[in-house]
Design an enzyme around this catalytic site. Structure first.
Site, PDB file in Angstrom:
ATOM      1  N   ASN A 178      40.885  47.285  35.208  1.00 37.03           N
ATOM      2  CA  ASN A 178      41.802  46.920  36.283  1.00 37.03           C
ATOM      3  C   ASN A 178      41.533  47.774  37.519  1.00 37.03           C
ATOM      4  O   ASN A 178      41.187  48.952  37.405  1.00 37.03           O
ATOM      5  CB  ASN A 178      43.252  47.138  35.835  1.00 37.03           C
ATOM      6  CG  ASN A 178      43.637  46.242  34.682  1.00 37.03           C
ATOM      7  OD1 ASN A 178      43.418  45.044  34.715  1.00 37.03           O
ATOM      8  ND2 ASN A 178      44.200  46.841  33.642  1.00 37.03           N
ATOM      9  N   TYR A 182      41.418  32.447  33.148  1.00 38.91           N
ATOM     10  CA  TYR A 182      40.575  33.318  33.968  1.00 38.91           C
ATOM     11  C   TYR A 182      39.510  33.992  33.111  1.00 38.91           C
ATOM     12  O   TYR A 182      38.334  34.064  33.492  1.00 38.91           O
ATOM     13  CB  TYR A 182      41.456  34.363  34.649  1.00 38.91           C
ATOM     14  CG  TYR A 182      40.728  35.341  35.521  1.00 38.91           C
ATOM     15  CD1 TYR A 182      40.316  34.998  36.803  1.00 38.91           C
ATOM     16  CD2 TYR A 182      40.455  36.641  35.080  1.00 38.91           C
ATOM     17  CE1 TYR A 182      39.646  35.903  37.621  1.00 38.91           C
ATOM     18  CE2 TYR A 182      39.792  37.554  35.884  1.00 38.91           C
ATOM     19  CZ  TYR A 182      39.399  37.179  37.149  1.00 38.91           C
ATOM     20  OH  TYR A 182      38.738  38.079  37.954  1.00 38.91           O
ATOM     21  N   GLY A 219      33.071  37.085  47.866  1.00 37.88           N
ATOM     22  CA  GLY A 219      34.363  37.759  47.848  1.00 37.88           C
ATOM     23  C   GLY A 219      34.408  38.918  48.822  1.00 37.88           C
ATOM     24  O   GLY A 219      35.149  39.885  48.625  1.00 37.88           O
TER      25      GLY A 219
END
Length: 310
Positions: free
Chosen positions: A165, A135, A10
């Site tokens: 988050n 997810y 990523g």
């Protein structure tokens, strides 16, 4: 000389880019292949790549991600692709003899409907939030796989950090794919650009969320990488405090310099009422986030303006 070779999955996403731009990254030889260079959904390709480059550490931050709209619209892809990606890189690393592996999870793996801070021992103790269940299941599978590897081989440092988050530079600002803070920045910035005097908020705005600046997560990850043995097997990385959605809009309006008013669409989905992570293990480990909300939004807004102007 670098302290070792690290493979970051990523590496082209928000977390990966913030990892690479952090000052501590200079201590490592960093490999961060793009999805074009390495398809993490292809097990054999992953296994061959890891065996060839032989990293001392893998930091796994890749995955298919998105906000509420994307998760509701594409649950099959969010479950199937993330299951494959997590399994492939973890097992590929194990097969190649990698001894240090940092798996990045998500607080969506915690049971829904809890007002109290989410502690690491709550995983798999209740039903998940339906809007991003696929997810979450994939992320739980990756976490458990790392734990099972350690159960069979205690010397294998396969551990999981669970960020709350995130937001920051290199975030996704497209409303169809973004999370709360970048979506708010985009909406308020567009209202200012277009001269609008009104911005709509989904729900009544009282739902509370904990958002960590991505540069702060990078700091925690690199510090963990330097001493994997002392890191707990599973640990939240968050602020230990949250804000209402209305407060995120208000803080963003102040940073952007927009002085209009907010309205609320009560028919829209908002997800969990509250999702706050416990930072007890994190504090015992000796770390806390250095960036406050307004400074983080300001730095993210600055990136947004540069991206819009490029």
């Amino acid at each position: 000389m670098p302290v070792g070779r690290v493979l970051i999955t990523g590496g082209r996403g928000m977390v990966g880019r913030n990892l690479q731009e952090h000052l501590l990254a200079a201590q490592w030889e960093v490999l961060a292949p793009s999805s074009a260079d390495l398809d993490l959904r292809d097990y054999q390709a992953v296994a061959d790549y890891v065996a060839a480059v032989r990293p001392d550490l893998v930091i796994h931050g890749a995955g298919r991600v998105g906000g509420i709209q994307a998760n509701i619209a594409h649950p099959v892809a969010f479950l199937e692709e993330n299951l494959a990606i997590g399994r492939n890189i973890i097992m590929g690393a194990r097969q190649a003899g990698v001894r240090h592996f940092l798996n990045l999870g998500s607080t969506c793996i915690y049971p829904a409907g809890h007002d109290d801070p989410l502690t690491e021992d709550m995983i798999l103790t209740g039903a998940l939030e339906p809007t991003n269940e696929g997810y979450a299941i994939a992320k739980i599978a990756a976490l458990r796989l790392c734990q099972y590897i350690r159960r069979e081989d205690a010397g294998a440092q396969y551990k999981t950090l669970i960020p709350c988050n995130l937001y920051g530079p290199y975030d996704k600002f497209d409303p169809a794919h973004s999370h709360l803070v970048p979506a708010v920045i985009h909406k308020v910035a567009e209202a200012k650009r277009l001269g609008l005097d009104e911005v709509e908020i989904w729900g009544d705005g009282t739902a509370r969320r904990e958002f960590l600046y991505a540069g702060d997560l990078a700091d925690a990850v690199w510090r963990a990488a330097a001493d994997m043995e002392k890191l707990p097997d599973v640990m939240n990385v968050g602020l230990g405090q949250d804000h209402s959605i209305n407060e995120y809009y208000a803080a963003t309006a102040e940073v952007v310099g927009w002085q209009g008013r907010f309205t609320h669409d009560l028919s829209r989905p908002v997800g969990m009422k509250r999702k706050l992570s416990s930072v007890a293990r994190l504090e015992a480990w000796g770390w806390q986030a250095p960036t406050n909300l307004k400074d983080g939004i300001a730095q993210t807004y600055s990136f947004y303006l540069k991206k819009a102007g490029s």
